[in-house]
Design an enzyme around this catalytic site. Structure first.
Site, PDB file in Angstrom:
ATOM      1  N   GLY A 628      -3.668  -0.496  -1.380  1.00  0.00           N
ATOM      2  CA  GLY A 628      -3.499  -1.708  -2.158  1.00  0.00           C
ATOM      3  C   GLY A 628      -4.807  -2.444  -2.267  1.00  0.00           C
ATOM      4  O   GLY A 628      -5.742  -2.169  -1.519  1.00  0.00           O
ATOM      5  N   GLY A 631      -7.805  -9.610  -4.807  1.00  0.00           N
ATOM      6  CA  GLY A 631      -9.026 -10.376  -4.943  1.00  0.00           C
ATOM      7  C   GLY A 631      -9.861 -10.409  -3.678  1.00  0.00           C
ATOM      8  O   GLY A 631     -11.077 -10.499  -3.720  1.00  0.00           O
ATOM      9  N   TYR A 632      -9.233 -10.272  -2.533  1.00  0.00           N
ATOM     10  CA  TYR A 632      -9.947 -10.406  -1.267  1.00  0.00           C
ATOM     11  C   TYR A 632     -10.606  -9.094  -0.868  1.00  0.00           C
ATOM     12  O   TYR A 632     -11.437  -9.080   0.020  1.00  0.00           O
ATOM     13  CB  TYR A 632      -8.953 -10.791  -0.157  1.00  0.00           C
ATOM     14  CG  TYR A 632      -7.937  -9.706  -0.012  1.00  0.00           C
ATOM     15  CD1 TYR A 632      -6.807  -9.730  -0.807  1.00  0.00           C
ATOM     16  CD2 TYR A 632      -8.171  -8.609   0.809  1.00  0.00           C
ATOM     17  CE1 TYR A 632      -5.928  -8.683  -0.779  1.00  0.00           C
ATOM     18  CE2 TYR A 632      -7.288  -7.556   0.824  1.00  0.00           C
ATOM     19  CZ  TYR A 632      -6.176  -7.613   0.042  1.00  0.00           C
ATOM     20  OH  TYR A 632      -5.330  -6.555   0.046  1.00  0.00           O
ATOM     21  N   LYS A 634      -9.592  -4.734  -0.079  1.00  0.00           N
ATOM     22  CA  LYS A 634      -8.633  -3.632  -0.120  1.00  0.00           C
ATOM     23  C   LYS A 634      -7.799  -3.518   1.148  1.00  0.00           C
ATOM     24  O   LYS A 634      -8.196  -4.010   2.194  1.00  0.00           O
ATOM     25  CB  LYS A 634      -9.386  -2.318  -0.326  1.00  0.00           C
ATOM     26  CG  LYS A 634      -9.943  -2.209  -1.727  1.00  0.00           C
ATOM     27  CD  LYS A 634     -10.607  -0.873  -1.950  1.00  0.00           C
ATOM     28  CE  LYS A 634     -10.945  -0.724  -3.430  1.00  0.00           C
ATOM     29  NZ  LYS A 634     -11.841   0.398  -3.668  1.00  0.00           N
ATOM     30  N   VAL A 635      -6.674  -2.822   1.035  1.00  0.00           N
ATOM     31  CA  VAL A 635      -5.837  -2.548   2.193  1.00  0.00           C
ATOM     32  C   VAL A 635      -5.793  -1.037   2.417  1.00  0.00           C
ATOM     33  O   VAL A 635      -5.568  -0.273   1.476  1.00  0.00           O
ATOM     34  CB  VAL A 635      -4.401  -3.074   1.990  1.00  0.00           C
ATOM     35  CG1 VAL A 635      -3.556  -2.811   3.216  1.00  0.00           C
ATOM     36  CG2 VAL A 635      -4.416  -4.555   1.667  1.00  0.00           C
ATOM     37  N   ASP A 745       3.226 -18.580  -0.406  1.00  0.00           N
ATOM     38  CA  ASP A 745       3.171 -17.531  -1.423  1.00  0.00           C
ATOM     39  C   ASP A 745       4.333 -16.562  -1.234  1.00  0.00           C
ATOM     40  O   ASP A 745       4.161 -15.349  -1.210  1.00  0.00           O
ATOM     41  CB  ASP A 745       1.826 -16.818  -1.365  1.00  0.00           C
ATOM     42  CG  ASP A 745       1.506 -16.117  -2.677  1.00  0.00           C
ATOM     43  OD1 ASP A 745       0.747 -15.141  -2.654  1.00  0.00           O
ATOM     44  OD2 ASP A 745       2.046 -16.518  -3.714  1.00  0.00           O
TER      45      ASP A 745
END
Ligand SMILES: *[C@@H]1O[C@H](CO)[C@@H](O)[C@H](O)[C@H]1NC(C)=O
Ligand SMILES: *[C@@H]1O[C@H](CO)[C@@H](O)[C@H](O)[C@H]1NC(C)=O
Ligand SMILES: *[C@@H]1O[C@H](CO)[C@@H](O)[C@H](O)[C@H]1NC(C)=O
Ligand SMILES: *[C@@H]1O[C@H](CO)[C@@H](O)[C@H](O)[C@H]1NC(C)=O
Ligand SMILES: *[C@@H]1O[C@H](CO)[C@@H](O)[C@H](O)[C@H]1NC(C)=O
Length: 946
Positions: A628, A631-632, A634-635, A745
């Site tokens: 995944g 904006g921050y 990747k995972v 969120d």
């Protein structure tokens, strides 16, 4: 200043406007080639004459500038640009989708004066051919992933004024000239060396600095430089900002340093310097000095400090100073922050009576036995871990560390007004789509982040540069000042358009250019860079002549502007009214996670991982392990040494948060232990990386499951159970976590399902701690995801737990209908309400029910469930139930159905796919494409509600 720019502007913009023409055929071919290999270019690139395209400007039918900052172009092939041989300006900054290697053919752009690639995704070496761009005056390659060594050919760029290679992965030594090679010491016109945050090694060559140079900023912090600080540094008399902090430098600091009498900010902290504490007598303009964490010889508090009349900030943590602090010291007129913690200061503390009330004095962990002004003192004083606090004084104010609440800067007084959908209220009460991002300052001359003067100065400078360049800008909001783990100051920035709801590409790229080209004076602030968030909604191209104007200024005035601006910036620093300084010492500064010794951060159960650990378990962060992104960053999926599967969230450069926020976030998350909340396994804070390691949840998100992506169909009882689980997770955060946490969120993408389809709430990226404001709400910038956002929060910016209840109500509606919250421009609440109105009280709810569940008449408790969902999304927060009540209501509905009493996993399959083949994408994130206003979805913010 303004009038000079104006004169230049008249002279040069008219010249350029006069020379517009149809593009040369080679240039047209080159641009068409770029167009075919890139994507997401501006829509008007369909027209035949490229000279009219957005972002392209021509002179005498040749393309002379490409300015596409922040426009979202994507591509990986840059070879075609090299055919544009008349190009002078190339600004592609803030296009994260531009990735690839900078080709050697870039060397053909002999006319290039300005090359700005800030915040893209370039990697590989910086080509040697860069050395043939001998007209370059401005080279900014910072915030990419360039690797290899700094090409010595840069020494050929004798016109260069600005060299910024910071935030890359450059290694090797700093090149200096030799018989066979060039080097940075040849850049006699350079004003700026910004090389921080790389992996540079070796010693700093003596030859790098000489009295022929004109440098004002040398910024080399956060590398792995070794050896001595060369005494030749003392011969560059023009120097104003020097950062060598966080390297491996040793030996004594050369006395020649004190020849630098123009010095404003000096950072030598976090090295291994020995010998005597440097004598900074004579640096009469010194505002900010950080010598912390070095191995100097033990000494008394240096007397020279009292001669530095401009000093605002003195950081000398862990520098072996001893004895009493002379009372004169507190008379310095501009002092804002003094950190002398972890030393051997002893005796009685006497602060006299002519100190600033807004001073923060941190004397933690010393040997101070008494304090003269025990009762009547007004500064912010910390004496924790001194003998004076070990005795009876433990309850005194100076023996505790207050939780500092940072400031809320003036925003707007338009609380009664609400904006349509994803628009945001500007300070002037207009609704529009702001362009947002973060300003990162390499240095700054103050430390009191709550002082409005500094805020207003920056706000005013930005507005005036935007307006004087003819940009359609209504206002700007600067917020969330924080000092990050690199000791850089960050401000989040929102820029609101005027006269229209959104900016066109030309305006966006002009804003980006103005910011990253830094052609304006800024009092109190050093150099900076701007990293944006992809803009949501470009307006169509309505052309203005901004670009031409800027180019005019850039060509004609660059010398003048640079001279006037930079000579002036720090000379003008003077009286400021200091206020309470906020806690800004770097919480990781004295904390070496490798030793796992320090007491900070305080984690409960979460584990520290080294960069190598995580690199290994993700096959060097290979794409195949990526599950995944957002904006921050990747995972990645991986298995840690215990065999446990984990999801590793890796912040990318530019979206890192400050050390203190990162610490807050890991501390916060390490305390959360609930079976319906995704738990933190550990974190990595190593080699400039920030990563969070979560338990891996195998079945993906609720959204994916409802949309059928996973191949399972959820029956009604399973949906009820998921609602119940998620509600419990959330009510735990609201009612049992200490301090309570507002998730901010909640959405079906943030509810993950494990292999038994138990639901877990994920991603505290936007979470907010409910501190004891005593008000029951916190005022924040509006963040969240479109479709799930509480309208009341949106209007008032006051965040309460009820905002999560609203978002949760949307998730309940999704569980019922399986529809996305916004579909065909219609919001789910309205769609369901319309159907309910149509049904006119009849029990037949078939129309809203997910067709996958068949007829509603078999669905026990549906009416009650719909009813609950609609209560959660009531307009007024006060009318919504609490999460505790939601849990009880769902429990009651579960009770109605005998089947549901035993919660066996009964999942109807819609396909025969192998379960093990399913590897759904996780979204441990908030999607940027969702126009979530979360500036950095990776962070927990400090609370500024005060
Ligand atoms: C240095 O610049 C000159 C032009 O001034 C050019 O001819 C030469 O090739 C450049 N050297 C390198 C190594 O790029
Ligand atoms: C620098 O990095 C490159 C790869 O990025 C590597 O091949 C090289 O060995 C490194 N050099 C040094 C001196 O570490
Ligand atoms: C610094 O100043 C002293 C005294 O004026 C001088 O002797 C010394 O050479 C200077 N150091 C440098 C590096 O210029
Ligand atoms: C520091 O330098 C000044 C001026 O050069 C000198 O007068 C003073 O004695 C020095 N102080 C120490 C502690 O060496
Ligand atoms: C530069 O291009 C922009 C469009 O990208 C246009 O609006 C502007 O007039 C041009 N300026 C000059 C001086 O050619």
């Amino acid at each position: 200043m303004g009038s000079r720019i104006f004169v230049c502007l008249l002279l040069f913009s008219s010249q350029i406007l006069a020379t517009l023409a149809l593009a040369d055929s080679d240039d047209t071919a080159a641009l068409n080639a770029i167009k075919s290999s890139w994507s997401n270019w501006p829509p008007d690139w369909k027209e035949s004459d490229p000279c009219g395209w957005e972002g392209i400007n021509c002179t005498d039918s040749r393309v002379t500038s490409i300015m596409l900052a922040g426009t979202g172009v994507e591509g990986s092939d840059f070879s075609d640009i090299s055919a544009l041989t008349e190009l002078q300006f190339l600004d592609l900054s803030n296009n994260i989708g531009l990735k690839g290697i900078l080709p050697a053919s870039i060397g053909k752009l002999k006319k290039l004066t300005t090359l700005i690639l800030v915040g893209c995704s370039f990697y590989g070496p910086i080509p040697d051919a860069i050395g043939s761009l001998d007209r370059l005056t401005f080279l900014a390659l910072n915030n990419n992933s360039f690797s290899g060594s700094i090409p010595s050919s840069i020494g050929n760029l004798t016109q260069l004024s600005w060299l910024d290679l910071s935030y890359n992965k450059l290694n090797g030594t700093i090149p200096v000239a030799s018989k066979s090679a060039m080097g940075l010491d040849m850049l006699l016109n350079a004003r700026h060396f910004h090389l921080s945050n790389n992996q540079l090694t070796g010693s700093i060559p003596d030859q790098l600095f000489s009295s022929n140079m004109n440098l004002i900023h040398t910024i080399f912090d956060h590398n792995q430089l070794t050896g001595n600080l060369p005494s030749t540094l003392g011969s560059v008399k023009t120097l104003e900002i020097v950062r060598f902090d966080s390297n491996l430098l040793d030996g004594s600091v050369p006395p020649d340093l004190s020849n630098l009498t123009n010095m404003n900010e000096l950072y030598l902290s976090n090295n291994k310097f020995t010998g005597n504490m440097p004598n900074l007598t004579g640096m009469n303009f010194l505002h900010y000095v950080d010598l912390s964490n070095n191995n100097f010889n033990a000494s008394n508090v240096p007397q020279w400090i009292t001669s530095l009349q401009s000093l605002t900030t003195l950081m000398m943590e862990n520098t072996q100073i001893q004895g009493q602090i002379p009372v004169d010291f507190f008379r310095l007129p501009q002092l804002e922050t003094v950190v002398l913690s972890n030393n051997n200061l002893s005796g009685i503390l006497n602060i006299g009576n002519s100190y600033s009330n807004n001073l923060t004095l941190d004397l933690r962990n010393n040997s101070i036995t008494d304090f003269m002004q025990k009762k009547d003192y007004s500064m912010e004083l910390i004496l924790v871990d001194n003998p004076i606090c070990n005795t009876s004084g433990a309850t005194l104010k100076y023996c505790t560390v207050e939780n500092h609440h940072n400031n809320t800067f003036p925003s707007n007084n338009c609380t009664a007004k609400s904006c349509y959908k994803n628009q945001v209220l500007s300070p002037n009460c207009g609704c529009s789509h702001p362009y947002t991002g973060t300003l990162h300052f390499f240095s700054f001359s103050f430390s009191d982040l709550q002082n409005l003067t500094y805020y207003k100065t920056l706000n005013g400078a930005l507005m005036s540069v935007f307006l004087s360049n003819g940009l359609p800008i209504d206002s700007v909001i600067l917020a969330n000042p924080t000092v990050d783990m690199y000791n850089y100051l960050q401000f989040s920035l929102q820029i609101f358009p005027s006269g229209q709801h959104s900016f066109n590409r030309t305006s966006i790229s002009t804003i980006g250019f103005l910011l990253n080209r830094q052609q304006f004076p800024l009092q109190y602030y050093g150099p900076f860079f701007f990293i944006d968030e992809p803009y949501c909604c470009f307006a169509g191209s309505k052309k203005s002549s901004n670009a031409g104007i800027i180019i005019g200024v850039a060509i004609g005035c660059s010398v003048l502007v640079l001279l006037v601006i930079f000579a002036g910036i720090y000379a003008f620093l003077q009286h400021r009214k200091a206020k309470r300084a906020s806690e800004r010492s770097n919480p990781f500064a004295s904390w070496d996670p490798k030793k796992e010794s320090g007491s900070v951060p305080q984690l409960q159960g979460a584990k520290w991982f080294s960069f190598e650990d995580l690199k290994k378990c993700t096959d060097n962060f290979s794409e195949s392990k990526c599950i995944g992104s957002g904006g921050y960053g990747k995972v990645y999926k991986g298995a840690i040494s215990s065999g446990q599967l984990v999801a590793i969230k890796r912040a990318q450069q530019g979206s890192m948060q400050g050390a203190s926020e990162f610490k807050t976030e890991i501390e916060l998350m390490s305390r959360i232990h609930h079976k319906n909340v995704v738990s933190l396994v550990g974190f990595c804070y190593d080699q400039g990386e920030q990563m969070l390691v979560y338990e891996y949840i195998s079945n993906g998100t609720l959204r994916d499951c409802l949309s059928g992506k996973i191949g399972f169909k959820l029956d009604w009882s399973r949906r009820l159970k998921i609602a119940f689980d998620a509600a419990r997770g959330l009510s735990y955060l609201h009612e049992l976590a200490n301090p309570p946490i507002i998730h901010r969120d909640i959405k079906s993408n943030n509810i993950l399902l494990d292999d038994h389809f138990n639901a877990k709430v994920a991603d505290f990226g936007l979470s907010k701690l409910m501190g004891d404001t005593g008000k029951g709400y916190v005022t924040t910038q509006v963040k969240g995801t479109l479709g799930y956002m509480d309208p009341e929060y949106y209007m008032t910016q006051q965040l309460t737990e009820k905002s999560d209840v609203y978002s949760f109500g949307i998730v309940l509606l999704e569980l019922i209908t399986a529809k996305a919250p916004i579909k065909h421009g219609k919001h789910i609440v309205r769609a369901v309400q319309a159907e309910l109105d149509d049904a006119e009280g009849s029990e037949n709810l078939d129309k809203i029910l997910d067709p996958a569940m068949g007829s509603g008449s078999h669905v026990v408790g549906l009416k009650k469930f719909v009813d609950l969902a609609m209560r959660c999304v009531r307009e007024s927060a006060a009318d919504r139930p609490t999460m505790g009540e939601v849990v009880r209501d769902i429990e009651n509905i579960l009770e109605l159905s005998p089947v549901n009493k035993k919660m066996d996993t009964k999942i109807s399959r819609s396909s025969h796919e192998e379960e093990s083949n399913l590897s759904p994408l996780h979204s441990y994130d908030t999607e940027v494409s969702d126009v979530s206003y979360g500036s950095f979805p990776f962070r927990v913010e400090h609370q500024y509600g005060k």
